[in-house]
Design a protein around this motif. Sequence first.
Motif: not given
Length: 113
Positions: A32-45
């Motif tokens: 997840l951290r890797s995909m966040l770094r590459y902007r493949i996923i976004a985090r939604y609290p």
Amino acid sequence: MPILGHLEKGTCPTEIVVREPGLTGHVLSERLRSMLRYRIIARYPHPSPSSVIEYRLTPLGRKVWEMLKTIEELDQKYTHGISETKPLSQNGTEQCSVIRLKPGANDMSEATG
């Protein structure tokens, strides 16, 4: 199913770990951290006191997911000529596909035509 497949509609990490046998929370967090770094996923609290975090594919992530699904479809369609798997290591734990064409499958010309 790959992690991206779970994130297609949005989900929280605990749901992914439950649905994927053998996937640990530690490995999932790294991915997840890797995909966040590459902007493949976004985090939604979630706006709730439970501090639930949901992850979803970004527009780039949706494009990547569509490409991966297309590759998987091509793999399923054109690997009919692969007949066996051989171990790479001495103890037989690592494996790769060895291409041995079955009779009548002498080329992959149908893949381009």
